[in-house]
Design an enzyme around this catalytic site. Structure first.
Site, mmCIF file in Angstrom:
data_model
loop_
_atom_site.group_PDB
_atom_site.id
_atom_site.type_symbol
_atom_site.label_atom_id
_atom_site.label_comp_id
_atom_site.label_asym_id
_atom_site.label_seq_id
_atom_site.Cartn_x
_atom_site.Cartn_y
_atom_site.Cartn_z
ATOM 1 N N MET A 121 -8.598 92.854 74.118
ATOM 2 C CA MET A 121 -9.878 92.579 73.481
ATOM 3 C C MET A 121 -9.637 91.610 72.310
ATOM 4 O O MET A 121 -8.943 90.623 72.466
ATOM 5 C CB MET A 121 -10.563 93.878 73.061
ATOM 6 C CG MET A 121 -11.028 94.730 74.216
ATOM 7 S SD MET A 121 -12.318 93.913 75.164
ATOM 8 C CE MET A 121 -12.838 95.238 76.262
ATOM 9 N N SER A 122 -10.177 91.899 71.122
ATOM 10 C CA SER A 122 -10.144 90.908 70.038
ATOM 11 C C SER A 122 -8.810 90.773 69.323
ATOM 12 O O SER A 122 -8.684 89.927 68.426
ATOM 13 C CB SER A 122 -11.245 91.203 69.018
ATOM 14 O OG SER A 122 -12.509 90.917 69.574
ATOM 15 N N VAL A 123 -7.809 91.548 69.707
ATOM 16 C CA VAL A 123 -6.454 91.219 69.241
ATOM 17 C C VAL A 123 -6.101 89.809 69.722
ATOM 18 O O VAL A 123 -5.319 89.093 69.093
ATOM 19 C CB VAL A 123 -5.435 92.261 69.749
ATOM 20 C CG1 VAL A 123 -4.009 91.831 69.442
ATOM 21 C CG2 VAL A 123 -5.715 93.624 69.109
ATOM 22 N N LYS A 125 -7.865 87.283 69.414
ATOM 23 C CA LYS A 125 -8.265 86.327 68.379
ATOM 24 C C LYS A 125 -7.109 86.012 67.433
ATOM 25 O O LYS A 125 -6.928 84.862 67.003
ATOM 26 C CB LYS A 125 -9.444 86.895 67.579
ATOM 27 C CG LYS A 125 -10.757 87.019 68.323
ATOM 28 C CD LYS A 125 -11.826 87.621 67.429
ATOM 29 C CE LYS A 125 -13.216 87.555 68.054
ATOM 30 N NZ LYS A 125 -13.385 88.439 69.217
#
Length: 401
Positions: A121-123, A125
């Site tokens: 997921m947003s890791v 980013k």
């Protein structure tokens, strides 16, 4: 996906009330679809099998090595209260603790293995932040320039007058609702365009068109606004300045230099553009290399990946005033955001990457500890869950002092 694959591997729920209730209701006989694969109970299995639902490509490391599970948390026995219960309570699939570049604790939940790639997921980013930093080091990106300087197609969008640094720090004022449960939100449309959900006839053709359609919502650089679209703007920028696809650059600039044991994967839209803001899947041990890189000031085993200056600026955090009043600061009162990483502002200087449903890379500079945690929490977000994780990570690190 075959029925056998789902039946044999998909319902490896922990021994919790939720798992028992779902099985009693016969939900283990259902099949995840493109519109339900992110939902419980399916996410327990699908987060490690994303490319069976969404088109994905490899982030190459140039090698592939089999790994064996350790499942040993003895180092924390008697030091971290009720550890096993807390892991179950936070829907843990994998937890890995690396202290001074050595694995000192590792645990895999039922159905999880060291070779499994798990959705970050947003890791994802935070990995993008490192890539942009490396390109800035080489002079290919100047963070003070506007996005439109590099991507003229975005000149009329919310990003036209925003600087690259403002995109990195999430201080772009953009009309973008990041509400995962709201069917009419921008983030839901973003998912559909990226191939994560069934497309609507009215949706933009691809991610590029979606980003060009986002409108400004005020003055940039004043207020922190978490927006997943920002990361995909950075990925587009990476492709423009390198002339390569985003996943290729991540492989060349980061993954192949981390001594990763296996290729990572990233989902792509219909045009082949990577879902940089949340689409990477990799193993826990390989992700720990990203944390080790940050704690070592941008080096990994003597190889420079990103400059010490970029890492120091990231670890120092951004402006806490930009995030003042947000729920994040209920947990971390001096918390901030810098270069696509979260800074706690605590006395230990802890910094972390986080993704919905419980994905984490937690860095503790005083003990040189990296904690990687993969989870399949039933809810995307939860303030109690976030604070539970912060306490757990702090106690694990304190046990190593």
């Amino acid at each position: 996906m075959t029925g056998t694959a789902w039946t044999s591997a998909g319902m490896s729920e922990p021994a919790t009330a939720r798992g028992r209730q779902l099985r009693e209701r016969g939900m283990d006989q259902e099949r995840p679809t493109i519109d339900t694969w992110q939902d419980p109970p399916f996410n327990r299995w699908t987060f490690s099998h994303v490319d069976e639902f969404v088109t994905s490509v490899s982030i190459s490391t140039g090698r592939e090595r089999s790994q064996k599970a350790v499942n040993d948390l003895d180092a924390f026995s008697g030091k971290v209260p009720e550890l096993e219960r807390r892991l179950a309570q936070t829907w843990t699939d994998v937890i890995l603790v690396v202290h001074e570049d050595r694995i000192v604790g590792e645990w895999y939940g039922e159905g999880s293995r060291p070779d499994d790639r798990h959705l970050l997921m947003s890791v994802s980013k935070s990995i993008c932040g490192i890539v942009v930093g490396a390109l800035a080091d080489d002079g290919l990106i100047e963070p003070s320039r506007t996005v439109a300087h590099y991507i003229p197609e975005l000149a009329e969008s919310a990003y036209g007058t925003a600087t690259v640094q403002q995109v990195l720090d999430m201080t772009v004022a953009v009309e973008y609702l990041e509400e995962y449960a709201d069917l009419n939100s921008h983030v839901r449309a973003h998912d559909r365009v990226a191939g994560w959900r069934t497309r609507f006839d009215t949706d933009p053709r691809d991610t590029h068109e979606f980003l060009m359609g986002l409108r400004p919502a005020g003055e940039h650089g004043k207020v922190f606004q978490y927006c997943s679209a920002n990361t995909d703007v950075l990925a587009w920028l990476v492709e423009v300045v390198t002339g390569k696809r985003y996943h290729e650059v991540v492989g060349e600039r980061v993954w192949s230099r981390l001594d990763a044991q296996s290729d990572a994967r990233i989902t792509v839209d219909s045009s082949g553009f990577a879902f940089a803001n949340g689409g990477i899947s990799c193993t826990a041990r390989d992700l720990a290399g990203v944390g080790r890189l940050m704690l070592a000031g941008g080096e990994f085993d003597g190889r420079r990946i990103v400059s010490d200056g970029w890492v120091r600026a990231t670890m120092a955090g951004g402006d806490p005033e930009a995030a003042r009043g947000l729920p994040y600061q209920d947990i971390h009162p001096n918390g901030s955001y810098k270069n696509h990483w979260w800074a706690t502002g605590n006395e230990r200087g802890s910094v972390y990457a986080v993704g919905i449903h419980g994905q984490y890379v937690w860095l503790d500079p005083p003990t040189r500890t990296v904690i990687v945690k993969f989870s399949s929490a039933p809810e995307a977000l939860g303030r109690t869950m976030n604070s539970d994780h912060a306490r757990l990570f702090q106690e694990l690190c304190a046990a190593l002092e």
